[in-house]
Design a protein around this motif. Structure first.
Motif, PDB file in Angstrom:
ATOM      1  N   ASP A 125       0.839  -1.195   0.000  1.00  0.00           N
ATOM      2  CA  ASP A 125       0.000   0.000   0.000  1.00  0.00           C
ATOM      3  C   ASP A 125       0.876   1.248   0.000  1.00  0.00           C
ATOM      4  OD1 ASP A 125      -2.670  -1.330   0.450  1.00  0.00           O
ATOM      5  OD2 ASP A 125      -1.640  -1.983   2.266  1.00  0.00           O
ATOM      6  N   ILE A 126       0.597   2.167  -0.890  1.00  0.00           N
ATOM      7  CA  ILE A 126       1.279   3.459  -0.920  1.00  0.00           C
ATOM      8  C   ILE A 126       0.262   4.511  -0.481  1.00  0.00           C
ATOM      9  CG2 ILE A 126       2.440   5.167  -2.369  1.00  0.00           C
ATOM     10  CD1 ILE A 126       3.189   2.804  -4.241  1.00  0.00           C
ATOM     11  N   MET A 127       0.482   5.076   0.714  1.00  0.00           N
ATOM     12  CA  MET A 127      -0.481   6.035   1.252  1.00  0.00           C
ATOM     13  C   MET A 127       0.247   7.325   1.635  1.00  0.00           C
ATOM     14  SD  MET A 127      -3.400   5.523   4.189  1.00  0.00           S
ATOM     15  CE  MET A 127      -2.301   5.437   5.615  1.00  0.00           C
ATOM     16  N   PRO A 128       0.190   8.340   0.779  1.00  0.00           N
ATOM     17  CA  PRO A 128       0.815   9.620   1.109  1.00  0.00           C
ATOM     18  C   PRO A 128       0.007  10.392   2.138  1.00  0.00           C
ATOM     19  CG  PRO A 128      -0.346   9.776  -0.974  1.00  0.00           C
ATOM     20  CD  PRO A 128      -0.440   8.341  -0.538  1.00  0.00           C
ATOM     21  N   HIS A 129       0.642  11.355   2.783  1.00  0.00           N
ATOM     22  CA  HIS A 129      -0.085  12.319   3.601  1.00  0.00           C
ATOM     23  C   HIS A 129      -0.168  13.606   2.779  1.00  0.00           C
ATOM     24  CE1 HIS A 129       3.409  14.836   4.813  1.00  0.00           C
ATOM     25  NE2 HIS A 129       4.078  13.736   4.567  1.00  0.00           N
ATOM     26  N   PRO A 130      -0.910  14.606   3.200  1.00  0.00           N
ATOM     27  CA  PRO A 130      -1.083  15.806   2.363  1.00  0.00           C
ATOM     28  C   PRO A 130       0.216  16.509   1.977  1.00  0.00           C
ATOM     29  CG  PRO A 130      -2.762  15.766   4.062  1.00  0.00           C
ATOM     30  CD  PRO A 130      -1.823  14.633   4.371  1.00  0.00           C
ATOM     31  N   GLY A 131       1.286  16.329   2.765  1.00  0.00           N
ATOM     32  CA  GLY A 131       2.533  17.006   2.458  1.00  0.00           C
ATOM     33  C   GLY A 131       3.533  16.185   1.667  1.00  0.00           C
TER      34      GLY A 131
ATOM     35  N   GLY B 207      -5.736   1.697   8.410  1.00  0.00           N
ATOM     36  CA  GLY B 207      -5.934   0.346   7.911  1.00  0.00           C
ATOM     37  C   GLY B 207      -5.835   0.231   6.405  1.00  0.00           C
ATOM     38  N   TYR B 208      -5.501   1.336   5.716  1.00  0.00           N
ATOM     39  CA  TYR B 208      -5.356   1.280   4.261  1.00  0.00           C
ATOM     40  C   TYR B 208      -6.646   0.745   3.620  1.00  0.00           C
ATOM     41  CZ  TYR B 208      -0.554   1.703   5.850  1.00  0.00           C
ATOM     42  OH  TYR B 208       0.591   2.109   6.494  1.00  0.00           O
ATOM     43  N   ILE B 209      -6.528  -0.245   2.739  1.00  0.00           N
ATOM     44  CA  ILE B 209      -7.710  -0.819   2.084  1.00  0.00           C
ATOM     45  C   ILE B 209      -7.999  -2.203   2.652  1.00  0.00           C
ATOM     46  CG2 ILE B 209      -8.650  -1.661  -0.108  1.00  0.00           C
ATOM     47  CD1 ILE B 209      -7.108   0.619  -1.490  1.00  0.00           C
TER      48      ILE B 209
ATOM     49  N   ASN C  20      -6.570  -3.883   5.252  1.00  0.00           N
ATOM     50  CA  ASN C  20      -6.682  -3.938   6.705  1.00  0.00           C
ATOM     51  C   ASN C  20      -7.990  -3.338   7.206  1.00  0.00           C
ATOM     52  OD1 ASN C  20      -4.247  -5.186   6.852  1.00  0.00           O
ATOM     53  ND2 ASN C  20      -3.186  -3.577   7.954  1.00  0.00           N
ATOM     54  N   PHE C  21      -8.499  -2.335   6.474  1.00  0.00           N
ATOM     55  CA  PHE C  21      -9.800  -1.758   6.837  1.00  0.00           C
ATOM     56  C   PHE C  21     -10.879  -2.828   6.759  1.00  0.00           C
ATOM     57  CE2 PHE C  21     -13.700   0.601   6.191  1.00  0.00           C
ATOM     58  CZ  PHE C  21     -13.559   1.700   7.031  1.00  0.00           C
ATOM     59  N   MET C  22     -10.836  -3.630   5.678  1.00  0.00           N
ATOM     60  CA  MET C  22     -11.802  -4.728   5.540  1.00  0.00           C
ATOM     61  C   MET C  22     -11.516  -5.838   6.549  1.00  0.00           C
ATOM     62  SD  MET C  22     -12.251  -4.976   1.366  1.00  0.00           S
ATOM     63  CE  MET C  22     -10.501  -5.174   0.995  1.00  0.00           C
ATOM     64  N   LEU C  23     -10.218  -6.120   6.760  1.00  0.00           N
ATOM     65  CA  LEU C  23      -9.846  -7.189   7.679  1.00  0.00           C
ATOM     66  C   LEU C  23     -10.284  -6.888   9.103  1.00  0.00           C
ATOM     67  CD1 LEU C  23      -8.292  -9.828   8.231  1.00  0.00           C
ATOM     68  CD2 LEU C  23      -6.227  -8.445   8.516  1.00  0.00           C
ATOM     69  N   MET C  24     -10.169  -5.625   9.523  1.00  0.00           N
ATOM     70  CA  MET C  24     -10.567  -5.267  10.881  1.00  0.00           C
ATOM     71  C   MET C  24     -12.056  -5.467  11.118  1.00  0.00           C
ATOM     72  SD  MET C  24      -8.002  -4.704  12.722  1.00  0.00           S
ATOM     73  CE  MET C  24      -8.891  -4.104  14.152  1.00  0.00           C
ATOM     74  N   ALA C  25     -12.847  -5.336  10.054  1.00  0.00           N
ATOM     75  CA  ALA C  25     -14.275  -5.617  10.198  1.00  0.00           C
ATOM     76  C   ALA C  25     -14.485  -7.095  10.527  1.00  0.00           C
ATOM     77  CB  ALA C  25     -15.014  -5.234   8.916  1.00  0.00           C
ATOM     78  N   LEU C  26     -13.743  -7.978   9.844  1.00  0.00           N
ATOM     79  CA  LEU C  26     -13.815  -9.412  10.118  1.00  0.00           C
ATOM     80  C   LEU C  26     -13.339  -9.723  11.529  1.00  0.00           C
ATOM     81  CD1 LEU C  26     -13.887 -12.496   9.497  1.00  0.00           C
ATOM     82  CD2 LEU C  26     -11.589 -12.204   8.500  1.00  0.00           C
ATOM     83  N   ILE C  27     -12.166  -9.197  11.891  1.00  0.00           N
ATOM     84  CA  ILE C  27     -11.588  -9.503  13.201  1.00  0.00           C
ATOM     85  C   ILE C  27     -12.446  -8.927  14.321  1.00  0.00           C
ATOM     86  CG2 ILE C  27      -9.615  -8.947  14.680  1.00  0.00           C
ATOM     87  CD1 ILE C  27      -7.843  -9.346  12.226  1.00  0.00           C
ATOM     88  N   GLY C  28     -12.989  -7.728  14.092  1.00  0.00           N
ATOM     89  CA  GLY C  28     -13.874  -7.138  15.096  1.00  0.00           C
ATOM     90  C   GLY C  28     -15.109  -7.991  15.326  1.00  0.00           C
ATOM     91  N   ALA C  29     -15.667  -8.537  14.246  1.00  0.00           N
ATOM     92  CA  ALA C  29     -16.840  -9.412  14.373  1.00  0.00           C
ATOM     93  C   ALA C  29     -16.476 -10.687  15.121  1.00  0.00           C
ATOM     94  CB  ALA C  29     -17.398  -9.740  12.989  1.00  0.00           C
ATOM     95  N   ALA C  30     -15.304 -11.251  14.808  1.00  0.00           N
ATOM     96  CA  ALA C  30     -14.864 -12.457  15.515  1.00  0.00           C
ATOM     97  C   ALA C  30     -14.644 -12.164  16.994  1.00  0.00           C
ATOM     98  CB  ALA C  30     -13.574 -12.984  14.877  1.00  0.00           C
ATOM     99  N   GLY C  31     -14.077 -10.987  17.290  1.00  0.00           N
ATOM    100  CA  GLY C  31     -13.866 -10.602  18.685  1.00  0.00           C
ATOM    101  C   GLY C  31     -15.175 -10.489  19.446  1.00  0.00           C
TER     102      GLY C  31
END
Length: 294
Positions: free
Chosen positions: A153-159, A188-190, A192-203
């Motif tokens: 994942d390449i995620m720049p910040h505004p600067g 969570g980028y792309i 991990n954002f989806m993965l956290m939904a899965l892990i949160g549900a499992a938790g």
């Protein structure tokens, strides 16, 4: 921006070791830095194991392994680590205070040419860009497994300077990864954002005592024909990393899950990297041939 030849890995954990190894396989000179000599020793052990896998899967030839390893050096000396670095890939623990300290230190030590990238799982590059002293050369460059899940994942910040993006795209491809641009900063980028939904549900299923760890994993594995379930995935990520991501969330479900993770972390059960998490390693129960039929 200059051509990348020398890669510095900050943090000799599992993922930092894999990034460094892939860079060496891709003909880059690599330095792996950590404050603990024992972490560097473990890093080399990880690399040897991954190289065996790479040979088995046909990624490299057996006779090329010694050459790959000669491209890698290990050090606990920060001045020596950074003196020729064209790019830094930071993979220290998922703790904002630790990362701030690291970026302040290496922002002062690094040559003017050095590009700064963070491999943070859930934090944002804008949290550390200014403290590094060169926000225009700072970007999130986030790897997954490196050898099996080859997205970066390449995620720049505004600067972030716009010229840095194509350079990182090219670097990612040369590392045999699939670069993905995250247009706006997002925890969570792309994936991990989806993965956290899965892990949160499992938790939630576990903390509310709706299902056991094993049965939650079995349900996921069977229905999606996957080799592991959400708790096996958590062991792979690292329970300490998952706890850092979860602990500051305000909702009750996340707080309950963070408390569960903290119990394991306090016992040193961090997942695969420590030999035990929700499962025991190197032979976790979910890999047993009869796990799904018990």
């Amino acid at each position: 921006m200059q051509e990348i030849k020398n890669v510095l890995i900050l943090g000799a954990g599992t993922l930092g070791s894999r990034i460094g190894l892939q860079a060496a396989i891709s003909n880059y000179s690599v330095t792996v830095y950590d404050i603990h000599e024992s972490a560097l020793e473990q890093s080399l052990n990880v690399m040897h194991k991954v190289l065996k896998y790479a040979v088995k899967m046909g990624m490299i030839k057996e006779e090329d392994k010694p050459t790959v390893l000669t491209r890698i050096k290990f050090t606990t000396n920060p001045h020596d680590a950074v003196k020729v670095a064209d790019i830094i890939s930071e993979s220290v623990t998922e703790n904002p205070t630790v990362k701030e300290k690291v970026w302040k230190q290496f922002g002062e030590l690094a040559p003017a040419k050095t590009i700064f990238t963070t491999n943070t799982s859930y934090l944002l590059p804008s949290q550390f860009a200014a403290i590094s002293g060169r926000p225009e050369k700072f970007c999130a460059f986030h790897f997954h497994d490196v050898f099996t899940a080859r997205v970066v994942d390449i995620m720049p910040h505004p600067g972030t300077h716009p010229d840095l993006i194509p350079l990182l795209f090219d670097f990612g491809k040369k590392l045999n990864q699939v670069p993905v641009l995250v247009k706006k900063e997002s925890p969570g980028y792309i994936f991990n954002f989806m993965l956290m939904a899965l892990i949160g549900a499992a938790g939630r299923l576990k903390t509310k005592e709706i299902g056991s760890i094993e049965d939650i994993d079995k349900s996921w594995m069977v229905n999606f024909n996957m080799p592991m379930g959400p708790f096996g995935i958590l062991d792979n990520i690292g329970l300490d990393t998952a706890w850092h991501v979860t602990k500051d969330r305000e909702d009750h479900a996340s707080k309950d899950f963070a408390a569960l993770l903290k119990m394991y972390v306090d016992q040193g059960k961090l997942g695969e990297k420590s030999g035990e998490g929700f499962y025991r390693y190197p032979n976790p129960a979910y890999k047993d041939v009869d796990f799904l039929t018990k």
